[in-house]
Scaffold this active site. Structure first.
Site, PDB file in Angstrom:
ATOM      1  N   HIS A   1       0.531  -1.335  -0.224  1.00 46.74           N
ATOM      2  CA  HIS A   1       0.123  -0.437   0.054  1.00 46.74           C
ATOM      3  C   HIS A   1       0.909   1.083   0.132  1.00 46.74           C
ATOM      4  O   HIS A   1       1.134   2.066   0.976  1.00 46.74           O
ATOM      5  CB  HIS A   1      -1.175  -0.061   1.180  1.00 46.74           C
TER       6      HIS A   1
ATOM      7  N   ASP B   1      -0.684  -5.183   5.733  1.00 44.80           N
ATOM      8  CA  ASP B   1      -0.951  -6.119   5.219  1.00 44.80           C
ATOM      9  C   ASP B   1      -1.753  -6.067   3.761  1.00 44.80           C
ATOM     10  O   ASP B   1      -0.421  -5.022   3.025  1.00 44.80           O
ATOM     11  CB  ASP B   1      -2.967  -5.307   5.603  1.00 44.80           C
ATOM     12  N   GLU B   2      -2.195  -7.416   3.641  1.00 46.75           N
ATOM     13  CA  GLU B   2      -2.326  -7.494   1.886  1.00 46.75           C
ATOM     14  C   GLU B   2      -1.045  -7.319   1.119  1.00 46.75           C
ATOM     15  O   GLU B   2      -0.875  -6.105  -0.180  1.00 46.75           O
ATOM     16  CB  GLU B   2      -2.879  -6.582   1.213  1.00 46.75           C
ATOM     17  N   VAL B   3       0.180  -7.518   1.616  1.00 44.16           N
ATOM     18  CA  VAL B   3       1.352  -7.365   0.530  1.00 44.16           C
ATOM     19  C   VAL B   3       1.354  -8.581  -0.370  1.00 44.16           C
ATOM     20  O   VAL B   3       2.286  -9.945  -0.082  1.00 44.16           O
ATOM     21  CB  VAL B   3       2.587  -8.124   1.848  1.00 44.16           C
TER      22      VAL B   3
ATOM     23  N   GLU C   1      -2.198 -10.050   8.830  1.00 43.13           N
ATOM     24  CA  GLU C   1      -1.495 -10.656   8.128  1.00 43.13           C
ATOM     25  C   GLU C   1      -0.100 -11.079   9.137  1.00 43.13           C
ATOM     26  O   GLU C   1       0.679 -11.615   8.992  1.00 43.13           O
ATOM     27  CB  GLU C   1      -1.541 -10.038   6.866  1.00 43.13           C
TER      28      GLU C   1
END
Length: 507
Positions: free
Chosen positions: A243, A303-305, A356
């Site tokens: 992000h 998050d969301e790597v 995560e």
């Protein structure tokens, strides 16, 4: 700004509502204990005033309470801008009740000054008017305190920029709902509106517009001050290593170049965790951020790597072999996160991370000092159980994503501690928050998207769930609270067919 300190009990001997034709339906969020009487008193705005108790440790000159007195006078009596008081509201800290006065009075007692502002909010909701617009309040006793210490609302100002007055209006509504944490997701992939003095190109090149769509450090201080006066902490989030596309526009070599074979594609991925310059930059940026945001907590994201760009980069693969990570990119992520958590610890801040960081079995030596925010749908209480079993503190967000098209009842029927676990595990759930992501939200529609659906989250985090487990009983209280929000200038959407005595009249 304080850390995640426990909320103190609030004891209110109030002259409260009668359940009659013109009385209000009740208080939102519902107090822990409320004993009401049919004995009612008339309130005269021109002769009503607030005073400090003689033995109170807080006295005139306390900026938070002085401002709260003026604010709540206007909220209680919106037709009046000034006046003296005849009935006394006495604010005492940790003192007993006075019985020496024979006249009607209202007394608030608390052991924490900012909690007195929530007591004023409760009182303001107890005042009602008859058809002749005479103000009344009925005699009652309230003992109140929040169920959870962390009661947050998250706004995303990266996907759409929110003007300061929109943020201020949201903070007002948060105070009415007794939220106490503003989680400011200030930057993300689409834009970097935070103006860094150490790295001015971050907003100069990463914001939607370098002049009109940024938050200067003066702006941030205004938000923090405005929130503080309403008993709200400001928790900043600077999410990485994913992000971060907007970061790379103003900070060369921060993001990882992506490859096809041995050829760069021209695109970039997450922050490059293999370069020493990355950590030098993050130290300087976070040092600046923590100097601007005084709260003792900071949200680091995590998050969301997406690992695909890291996997494609030959320099990253070489670094992983050197570090003994093999092909386990979760270990690479863990290496980065540990370095960032160490930086925040060195800056005397406590980290909050998205789930995560826990899910990927990232071994961070001082993660035990952090807080894990559970956000993914599905069996989120299963995740809460696992995190608390690992003796980590939890903030629950998964059931309260307000960008989803659910009605208030969906967010109300949530039981944060309904998982199999010990009492010690359940004590590690420090609270939760409602999240409003900004893909389809800006200043034009933020308020009706938030309210009164976020109010459902507010009551779940404040009130005793055994007293608030009925939608049928909650609906009339929430419906009336929604009307109160409208009269206070908050554009809250309707719950059903009906009307309010005072409809929303615009800005």
């Amino acid at each position: 700004m304080s850390s995640l300190m426990p909320d103190s009990c609030i004891f209110l001997l109030l002259v409260v509502l009668q359940l009659g034709a013109h009385a209000v339906e009740g208080v939102w969020p519902l107090p822990q204990k409320l004993l009401s009487s049919r004995e009612r008193y008339t309130l005269e705005p021109r002769t009503l005033y607030f005073v400090y108790g003689r033995e109170s440790s807080a006295q005139e000159g306390c900026s938070v309470l002085d401002a709260a007195f003026k604010r709540y006078f206007s909220l209680i009596f919106p037709e009046y801008t000034a006046g003296r008081l005849y009935h006394e509201i006495s604010l005492d800290l940790l003192n007993g009740l006075n019985s020496e006065s024979s006249s009607m009075y209202i007394k608030l007692i608390a052991d924490y000054i900012l909690r007195l502002t929530t007591g004023l909010e409760t009182f303001s909701q107890l005042v009602y008017q008859d058809d002749d617009d005479t103000y009344f309040v009925n005699k009652t006793y309230i003992k109140d305190f929040p169920r959870f210490q962390f009661r947050g609302l998250m706004l995303d100002t990266s996907r759409h920029y929110l003007p300061l007055r929109t943020i201020f209006k949201t903070l007002d509504a948060m105070a009415y709902n007794k939220f106490n944490v503003f989680h400011w997701h200030i930057v993300d992939d689409p834009s970097f509106p935070f103006q860094s003095l150490a790295f001015p190109d971050l907003s100069r090149k990463g914001a939607f517009h370098p002049m009109t769509h940024i938050y200067t450090q003066s702006d941030v201080r205004k938000v923090i001050s405005y929130a503080r006066m309403r008993g709200i902490r400001v928790l900043p989030e600077f999410d990485s290593p994913g992000h971060t596309k907007s970061w790379g526009q103003g900070q060369p070599d921060l993001l990882t170049p992506c490859y096809t074979g041995n050829t760069p594609t021209g695109s970039v991925g997450p922050v490059n965790p293999a370069l020493p310059s990355t950590y030098k930059f993050m130290w300087a940026l976070l040092k600046e951020v923590t100097s601007v945001f005084p709260d003792s907590y900071i949200h680091l994201g995590g998050d969301e790597v997406n690992f695909s760009c890291w996997k494609s980069n030959p320099d990253i693969r070489t670094f992983m072999q050197k570090m003994g990570f093999g092909t386990d990119f979760a270990k690479l992520e863990g290496f980065y996160i540990e370095n960032i958590v160490n930086i925040t610890s060195a800056l005397n801040k406590t980290s909050i991370v998205w789930q995560e960081v826990f899910d990927n079995h990232i071994q961070v030596s001082n993660l035990s000092l952090s807080v894990v925010e559970v956000w993914k749908a599905g069996c989120y209480l299963c995740k809460v159980r696992k995190v608390t079993k690992a003796r980590l503190r939890v903030i629950l967000a998964a059931p309260w994503y307000l960008d989803q098209p659910h009605n208030w009842a969906h967010y109300y029927n949530v039981w944060p501690l309904a998982f199999k676990g010990t009492e010690e595990q359940k004590k590690l759930v420090i609270g939760g928050e409602a999240c409003m992501w900004g893909e389809y939200v800006d200043a034009s529609n933020l308020a009706p998207r938030l309210w009164p659906r976020a109010s459902a989250t507010a009551e779940r985090l404040w009130s005793d769930e055994n007293q608030t487990n009925s939608l049928d009983k909650a609906f009339p209280r929430l419906n009336e609270f929604r009307c109160r929000l409208l009269r206070r200038g908050i554009q809250a959407e309707p719950l059903s067919v009906g009307h309010c005595k005072y409809e929303y009249e615009g800005i």
